[in-house]
Design an enzyme around this catalytic site. Sequence first.
Site, PDB file in Angstrom:
ATOM      1  N   ASP A  89      24.778  35.557  37.961  1.00  0.00           N
ATOM      2  CA  ASP A  89      26.008  35.261  37.238  1.00  0.00           C
ATOM      3  C   ASP A  89      27.078  36.226  37.788  1.00  0.00           C
ATOM      4  OD1 ASP A  89      27.852  34.577  35.112  1.00  0.00           O
ATOM      5  OD2 ASP A  89      27.259  36.474  34.180  1.00  0.00           O
ATOM      6  N   ASP A 146      30.707  36.997  36.049  1.00  0.00           N
ATOM      7  CA  ASP A 146      31.436  37.738  35.010  1.00  0.00           C
ATOM      8  C   ASP A 146      30.485  38.492  34.090  1.00  0.00           C
ATOM      9  OD1 ASP A 146      34.182  36.940  35.630  1.00  0.00           O
ATOM     10  OD2 ASP A 146      33.468  34.926  35.143  1.00  0.00           O
ATOM     11  N   LEU A 188      35.731  29.202  42.000  1.00  0.00           N
ATOM     12  CA  LEU A 188      35.464  29.770  43.323  1.00  0.00           C
ATOM     13  C   LEU A 188      36.485  30.825  43.775  1.00  0.00           C
ATOM     14  CD1 LEU A 188      33.397  29.563  45.589  1.00  0.00           C
ATOM     15  CD2 LEU A 188      34.725  27.681  46.553  1.00  0.00           C
TER      16      LEU A 188
END
Length: 224
Positions: A8, A10, A119
């Site tokens: 992941d 964030d 992205l």
Amino acid sequence: TLRALIFDVDGTLAETEEAHRRAFNDTFRDAGLDWHWTVQDYTRLLRVTGGKERMRAFRDGIGRGPDDAQIAALHLRKTERYMQLIAQGGLHLRPGVAELIAWGRKEGLRLAIATTTSLPNVQALALACWGRDAAEIFDVIAAGDEVAAKKPAPDVFELALRRLALPVKDCLAFEDSRNGLRAAKAAGLRTIVTPSLYTAHEDFDLADEIRPDLGGFVADLVHV
Ligand code: XBP
Ligand code: MG
């Protein structure tokens, strides 16, 4: 055998949510919108993943505000602002992340991203933290807007797995949130959770392992 690591972004690679929150608030202010999200507001709002989805949920909660098309336009500006903030520097990878990724590369593991964010934001983070293009660091990048349903749906992890073309049992996922953990587990992945500033209070019962951060993780992996 371990053949791939799926990260992941964030909260897991770096503590990015304060930059996201600031980018949202700057965008609201510049657009003349009387919205401002405090840390307390944002903690609650993070239950909805995805920036556009989060803004729509907030609007629906207060019963007024921009329509979906206006929200999409605001979100483009939020992404630009976020990229600017990240490019200013001051953001650091969380402990153990750089070490784990360098080790994975050296050992010939495939490295992947499964993120709710878009992205360009992954690109901004790679440039700021590694000084390199995201595609030089990660073999596979699966991002939020490429899938129909965002986390906690498994879609983005399933997309990363398809692009890796590896059996799920040979992959290991890294998450910081309950929504992300649910998504990774629904995709059938073994998942390590490193809770972050905004997710520390969440329930990680589903996790295969919970660690404060990834410091020392490589040494633990090598010794088992
Ligand atoms: C992170 C998110 C993202 C960011 C904002 O979730 O929910 O929505 O807060 O990103 P995770 P965008 O770490 O579980 O992937 O505004 O680009 O959507
Ligand atoms: Mg996260």
